[in-house]
Design a protein around this motif. Structure first.
Motif, short mmCIF file in Angstrom:
data_model
loop_
_atom_site.label_atom_id
_atom_site.label_comp_id
_atom_site.label_asym_id
_atom_site.label_seq_id
_atom_site.Cartn_x
_atom_site.Cartn_y
_atom_site.Cartn_z
N PRO A 62 1.07 -1.53 0.07
CA PRO A 62 0.08 -0.15 -0.11
C PRO A 62 0.92 1.43 0.13
CG PRO A 62 -0.76 -2.23 1.68
CD PRO A 62 0.52 -2.07 1.48
N SER A 63 2.02 1.76 0.09
CA SER A 63 2.99 2.00 0.54
C SER A 63 3.36 2.20 -0.93
CB SER A 63 3.15 2.89 1.74
OG SER A 63 4.56 0.97 1.76
N GLY A 64 3.30 1.47 -1.65
CA GLY A 64 4.50 1.77 -2.26
C GLY A 64 5.74 -0.09 -2.56
N PRO A 65 5.99 -0.17 -3.75
CA PRO A 65 7.61 -1.14 -3.82
C PRO A 65 8.03 -0.91 -2.54
CG PRO A 65 7.33 0.04 -5.77
CD PRO A 65 6.68 0.55 -4.61
N GLN A 66 8.04 -2.11 -1.62
CA GLN A 66 9.38 -2.82 -0.94
C GLN A 66 10.05 -4.16 -1.40
OE1 GLN A 66 8.14 -1.93 3.26
NE2 GLN A 66 6.41 -1.80 2.59
N PRO A 67 11.01 -4.57 -0.97
CA PRO A 67 11.80 -6.02 -1.02
C PRO A 67 10.90 -7.36 0.01
CG PRO A 67 13.72 -4.00 -0.19
CD PRO A 67 11.71 -3.67 0.29
N ALA A 68 10.79 -7.92 -1.06
CA ALA A 68 10.19 -9.14 -0.62
C ALA A 68 10.88 -9.61 0.57
CB ALA A 68 10.65 -10.60 -2.04
N PRO A 69 9.59 -9.88 2.09
CA PRO A 69 10.37 -10.08 2.86
C PRO A 69 10.10 -11.64 2.04
CG PRO A 69 8.03 -10.30 2.83
CD PRO A 69 8.18 -9.93 1.58
#
Length: 357
Positions: free
Chosen positions: A130-137
Motif C-alpha cells: 500500500p505504500s509502494g514497492p518494498q523488498p520481498a520479505p
C-alpha cells in the motif's frame, strides 16, 4: 482449417470463438477485496471474448499478493462478484475466475500477516504494498501438516466462485506464485513429501487441482502454467520431466483446460501439447514481455494444435479486440501508467473502434 473465430465446446460450455481474455491484475477492487460496479462494466465491455479469465483473485487473506485485488473467501466478496458475472452473462459472455495464492510474493503491509511459502526463501525483487514497492520479505515455511489447508483453499474459493456466478475457475499455477513456488527447485528446498524429486514437487499442484475438481467439477476447472519461467526468481530443474509428470497426473481429472504461457521455446511447448490430451489454451507471448500477441501468432498456434489462444494486454485498450482481429482493424496502444493506478481512467475509458462516417 480451424480459425480463431470458429466456435468451440469447452466441456458443456459453448464458446463462440477461440479468443480468450487472459487474466490481468488491474488493482481496482474496493476495501475488503470487493468487486465493484466499474469491474462489472470492464468485464462486460469485453464479453465478446470466447472466454474471459478474470484477474487473479485471492482464495484467502494470506494468499493476497497485491493491494487492491479482489477475493473469493468471504460472503461479502461472493455477493460483490455477482453483479460482475451477471453483467458478463447479460452481454453474452462467459467468465472463469483465476484463483491466485501469492505465497511468498506478498508483504505484511498488504495482508497484516507474514507471507508463507514452501521454504523460507525470499522472492527476487520488490513486491507491491500500500505504500509502494518494498523488498520481498522472507516467507514463513509451511509445516507439512499445513500444506493441505492451502491446497484446499483453492477448492473453497472455487465453490464461492460458482456461487458468485462464474462459469468455472482457473488455478494460477504460473509466474512464481504459490503453486509455481512448489514446482520450483530454488523456492522449494523442502525435504518432505512436497519437495525434492519431481514426484514431490508436483504434489501440491496436483492436490490443489484435485480438490478443486472434486469441489466444482473437472469441467469447471483449469490451470495456468509457465514451464521454465523465472518470474519472481523461481527456477525449475528437469523442466520437461517436471511438466510431463504434472500433465500426466492432471490428465486423470478430465479438466476444462490447461493454459500454457510461452515461457519455453516452441519445440518443447509442442511436446507439452502432445502430452496433454485435453483442451489447450496457449498464450503465445511471454507475459509483460516486449511483444503482444498478434493474429499471426494465434493462427500459428492453432496450426500447432492449440484449441484456444489467450490475449492479454491487447484486451486492455481494445474492449472490442475480437472484432478488431476479425476484420483487421488497428490495435490501440495501452497506457502502461494506468495498469494499476486505480480509478476508471485507463480502465473504462478505452472505446471500441470508431468507424469513419
Amino acid at each position: 482449417m480451424t480459425t480463431l473465430f470458429d466456435g468451440y465446446a469447452l466441456g458443456s460450455l459453448p464458446l463462440p470463438n477461440r479468443v480468450v481474455m487472459a487474466p490481468m491484475t488491474r488493482s481496482r477492487a474496493a476495501a475488503g477485496g470487493l468487486a465493484t460496479a466499474s469491474m462489472a462494466t470492464y468485464y462486460a465491455q469485453r464479453a465478446s471474448a470466447g472466454l474471459i479469465v478474470s484477474e487473479g483473485v485471492q482464495p484467502s487473506l494470506i494468499g493476497q499478493s497485491n493491494p487492491g485485488t479482489p477475493g473469493l473467501h468471504t460472503d461479502e466478496q461472493v455477493a460483490a462478484w455477482r453483479p460482475v458475472t451477471a453483467a458478463v452473462h447479460a452481454n453474452g459472455g462467459r467468465i472463469f475466475a483465476q484463483l491466485m495464492h501469492g505465497g511468498r510474493v506478498s508483504h505484511p503491509d498488504t495482508t497484516g500477516m507474514t507471507p508463507v511459502g514452501p521454504s523460507a526463501v525470499a522472492a527476487a525483487g520488490d513486491v507491491f504494498t500500500p505504500s509502494g514497492p518494498q523488498p520481498a520479505p522472507v516467507p514463513r515455511a509451511l509445516e507439512t501438516a499445513e500444506v493441505p489447508e492451502h491446497a484446499r483453499s483453492y477448492a473453497e474459493a472455487a465453490r464461492n466462485a460458482v456461487a458468485a456466478g462464474f462459469d468455472g475457475v482457473e488455478l494460477h499455477g504460473a509466474n512464481g506464485y504459490l503453486i509455481s513456488q512448489f514446482l520450483s527447485s530454488n523456492a522449494n528446498v523442502r525435504t518432505d513429501a512436497y519437495g525434492g524429486p519431481v514426484a514431490h514437487r508436483i504434489r501440491f499442484a496436483v492436490e490443489a487441482v484435485t480438490a478443486t475438481a472434486e469441489a466444482v467439477g473437472g469441467s469447471r476447472t483449469g490451470i495456468r502454467l509457465s514451464p521454465g519461467g523465472t518470474f519472481w526468481g523461481v527456477r525449475e530443474r528437469d523442466v520437461p520431466e517436471l511438466y510431463a509428470a504434472l500433465l500426466g497426473e492432471l490428465a486423470r481429472l478430465d479438466l476444462a483446460y490447461v493454459h500454457l504461457e510461452a515461457t519455453l521455446p516452441e519445440e518443447p511447448l509442442v511436446e507439452l501439447r502432445r502430452a496433454w490430451p485435453g483442451t489447450l489454451i496457449i498464450n503465445p507471448t511471454v507475459p509483460m514481455g516486449p511483444k503482444q500477441t498478434s493474429r499471426a501468432d494465434a493462427d500459428h498456434w492453432l496450426g500447432l494444435g492449440a484449441e484456444l489462444i489467450s490475449f492479454g494486454r491487447g484486451f486492455i485498450a481494445n474492449p472490442d479486440l475480437v472484432e478488431r482481429l476479425r476484420i483487421g482493424l488497428p490495435i490501440a496502444p495501452v497506457d502502461e501508467a494506468t495498469y494499476y493506478q486505480g480509478g476508471d481512467a485507463g480502465y473504462l475509458t478505452y472505446p471500441a473502434y470508431q468507424h469513419a462516417a
